[in-house]
Design a protein around this motif. Structure first.
Motif, mmCIF file in Angstrom:
data_model
loop_
_atom_site.group_PDB
_atom_site.id
_atom_site.type_symbol
_atom_site.label_atom_id
_atom_site.label_comp_id
_atom_site.label_asym_id
_atom_site.label_seq_id
_atom_site.Cartn_x
_atom_site.Cartn_y
_atom_site.Cartn_z
ATOM 1 N N TYR A 131 76.992 20.162 42.723
ATOM 2 C CA TYR A 131 75.843 19.590 43.632
ATOM 3 C C TYR A 131 76.070 18.743 44.493
ATOM 4 C CZ TYR A 131 72.659 22.706 40.787
ATOM 5 O OH TYR A 131 71.993 23.745 40.177
ATOM 6 N N VAL A 141 62.271 18.586 45.759
ATOM 7 C CA VAL A 141 63.974 18.501 46.210
ATOM 8 C C VAL A 141 64.243 20.063 46.439
ATOM 9 C CG1 VAL A 141 66.173 18.034 45.578
ATOM 10 C CG2 VAL A 141 64.463 16.534 44.961
ATOM 11 N N ARG A 169 69.401 18.961 48.401
ATOM 12 C CA ARG A 169 70.700 19.399 47.576
ATOM 13 C C ARG A 169 71.283 20.557 47.747
ATOM 14 N NH1 ARG A 169 68.099 17.234 42.431
ATOM 15 N NH2 ARG A 169 68.871 15.272 42.224
ATOM 16 N N TYR A 180 73.992 23.363 46.591
ATOM 17 C CA TYR A 180 74.953 23.840 45.350
ATOM 18 C C TYR A 180 76.209 24.603 45.857
ATOM 19 C CZ TYR A 180 76.544 26.141 40.959
ATOM 20 O OH TYR A 180 77.103 26.705 40.099
ATOM 21 N N ASP A 238 74.407 16.135 46.977
ATOM 22 C CA ASP A 238 72.831 15.177 47.441
ATOM 23 C C ASP A 238 72.894 15.113 49.079
ATOM 24 O OD1 ASP A 238 71.945 15.521 45.028
ATOM 25 O OD2 ASP A 238 71.857 13.341 44.460
ATOM 26 N N ILE A 252 66.690 22.961 47.080
ATOM 27 C CA ILE A 252 68.401 23.200 46.728
ATOM 28 C C ILE A 252 68.613 24.442 47.535
ATOM 29 C CG2 ILE A 252 69.898 23.589 44.821
ATOM 30 C CD1 ILE A 252 68.108 22.166 42.914
#
Length: 550
Positions: free
Chosen positions: A147, A96, A138, A140, A149, A98
């Motif tokens: 967060y 994932v 994700r 942030y 998604d 971020i």
């Protein structure tokens, strides 16, 4: 410009983000390599500080990942993109990505705006290209500590691939994309004063309105530093420039408060000070004691290469060069006429009529030589009347323009002032990305900044001539501010200081822009004209609009 739709280097994911946000911003940053810091960019660097250092690795089997990896750089020749992923974590057997953003999570469907969604989708596609399962990304948001998604579905992938393709086409188009129309995005954009979106739309008549939003505060706190003391030395002390003589520190200034450094005669600058200025893209100008520009040092941080290509092509095209030259000379003659009308009024009716006739002839000049003749005739009329604009006669009599050398105090000030204005025009040309030596009205000649001379023409009467009139009529300048050297009359050191102080006041004077209506200083107006000339050369504007006042 690039000549193939295959970009030589992969597109950074951040640049594709910019393309989706504003194609023109993408073009300025990626193609022209323009960049200006703002609060948002500096704060964004702060938010990314923790994840900008590479830490950890991604194992071949993501299930074996026990922590996280930061600042992971991945690229794909197939996609033609590269990305630096802030963080990669393992979640449910997949990788994932971020991405860190400085603002708050927007309260909109999908949880994020399209530019951010496309950017993290590129990161996900790069992870897939490297053999990892990635169906989720994700974002942030630091301000709200939230967060969000972002599912990597087919619709988002299609949107992302189309954005990559669109960015590639824009990168090789040769002309900048059209600016956004009355967009709230422009107000916070750090490149607003470079892009000039409202100004461009107004000149292209795309927005249907006359209101143009000011791109910045009318006043600029950053100013040039002039060093004229013979034998002075400019050095660096922390984040400040210091001017020293044998008697000690004579002056100092913060580096962030300086636009460029001007050194007159035998003044030295240390390597440390020079590097500090050049690292900030601030040029250093070397001038003779009399103010003649000998040369300059500039940063190697080149930008706007496409602009210089177009500048060279246009300079070889006599018809297109003449079209720009006509506008430049028209602006100068109109401003000279305005100065005469303001100072002399009805007394100058015959001269004003003659100047109006010459303005008409300038607009219809069929050759560069004919245009030069009309400009010369206007200058003769103007300078014949210049002495009448002076309220003090004794010691400041003048019957016309003379130079090389100037033989009276008024012409000595005019010559010195034009040299200072030429230096300002070179600084503006360098800031935009022009080749200062390649002009359209002033033809190229070794050792002459021809384009800078083009840029300054409209501002000669409004800045330099006005400064001379103010100094004489207010008695700020006196006969003892001049020396005679042979046939020449020159300013003394004290005279040059007094003149530069008055010239700086004029350059920093706030006026209402004659085309756009907002408040701007003459120095910023000169930079705006340089930007507008660049836009005209690159086909973004139909013609160059001269700067003229009423």
């Amino acid at each position: 410009m690039l000549t193939s739709l295959e970009a030589p280097d992969p597109l950074p994911a951040r640049m594709v983000n910019e393309f989706v946000y504003c194609p023109r911003l993408f073009w300025l940053e990626h193609v022209e390599r323009e960049f200006e810091e703002s609060y948002d960019t500096v704060d964004g660097e702060r938010v990314h500080r923790r994840v900008d250092q590479p830490r950890g690795t991604i194992p071949d089997d993501i299930a074996q990942m026990r922590s996280e990896a930061s600042s992971v750089e991945l690229a794909s020749e197939h996609l033609g993109v590269v990305a630096k992923i802030d963080l990669v974590r393992a979640d449910g057997g997949q990788a994932v990505p971020i991405d860190f953003k400085r603002g708050r999570a927007p309260a909109i469907p999908g949880g994020a705006y399209d530019p951010e969604r496309v950017q993290v989708c590129i990161q996900a596609l790069l992870l897939r290209e490297n053999g990892y399962r990635c169906d989720l990304a994700r974002i942030y948001y630091a301000a709200s500590k939230t967060y969000v998604d972002i599912p990597i579905d087919e619709a988002l992938v299609t949107q992302t691939l189309n954005a990559i393709s669109g960015a590639r086409v824009a990168a090789v188009a040769g002309t900048p994309p059209a600016p956004l129309i009355d967009s709230p995005k422009c107000a916070r954009c750090s490149l607003n004063s470079i892009c000039l979106p409202d100004e461009t739309n107004a000149l292209r008549r795309r927005n249907g309105e006359t209101r143009v939003r000011a791109f910045a505060a009318p006043s600029d706190d950053r100013i040039p530093m002039y060093v004229m003391e013979p034998g002075a030395r400019v050095g660096l002390s922390g984040e400040r420039l210091e001017v020293r003589t044998d008697a000690g520190v004579q002056a100092d200034a913060r580096l962030d408060d300086i636009t460029h450094l001007s050194l007159f005669g035998n003044v030295q600058v240390s390597s440390q000070a020079a590097r500090a200025l050049l690292s900030r893209d601030e040029p250093i100008f070397y001038l003779s004691y009399g103010g003649w520009l000998s040369g300059y040092a500039r940063s190697i941080n080149d930008h706007s290469l496409d602009l210089r290509v177009e500048q060279h092509l246009l300079a070889r095209d006599k018809e297109r060069s003449l079209a720009i030259a006509r506008e430049i000379v028209f602006g100068k003659v109109k401003n000279q006429r305005t100065m005469m009308r303001r100072a002399l009024g009805a007394k100058a009716k015959p001269a004003l009529r003659a100047m109006a006739f010459l303005m008409h002839r300038v607009q219809h000049a069929v050759s560069a030589d004919e245009l030069l003749g009309f400009e010369g005739a206007a200058a003769q009329r103007y300078f014949e009347a210049f002495g009448e604009m002076l309220s003090i006669g004794t010691g400041f009599e003048v019957t016309g323009r003379n130079r090389r050398p100037p033989t009276d105090p008024v012409n000595a000030m005019l010559s010195f002032g034009y040299s200072m204005l030429a230096k300002e025009a070179v600084a503006a040309a360098l800031a935009v990305g022009f080749e200062p030596g390649l002009g359209f009205y002033h033809r190229p000649r070794p050792g002459r900044p021809s384009l800078a001379l083009d840029l300054m023409e409209e501002f000669r009467p409004l800045v330099v001539d006005s400064t001379v009139l103010t100094l004489v009529n207010s008695r700020e300048i006196r006969p003892n501010h001049f020396d005679r050297r042979g046939r020449a009359i020159v300013l003394t050191t004290d005279g040059r200081r007094a003149f530069i102080a008055a010239l700086e006041r004029r350059l920093r004077a706030s006026i209402s822009h004659p085309i756009f209506g907002y408040q701007v200083t003459y120095r910023r107006a000169l930079h705006v004209q340089a930007r507008l000339l660049a836009r005209a050369i690159q086909g973004d504007l139909p013609q160059y609009p001269p700067f003229t006042t009423r």
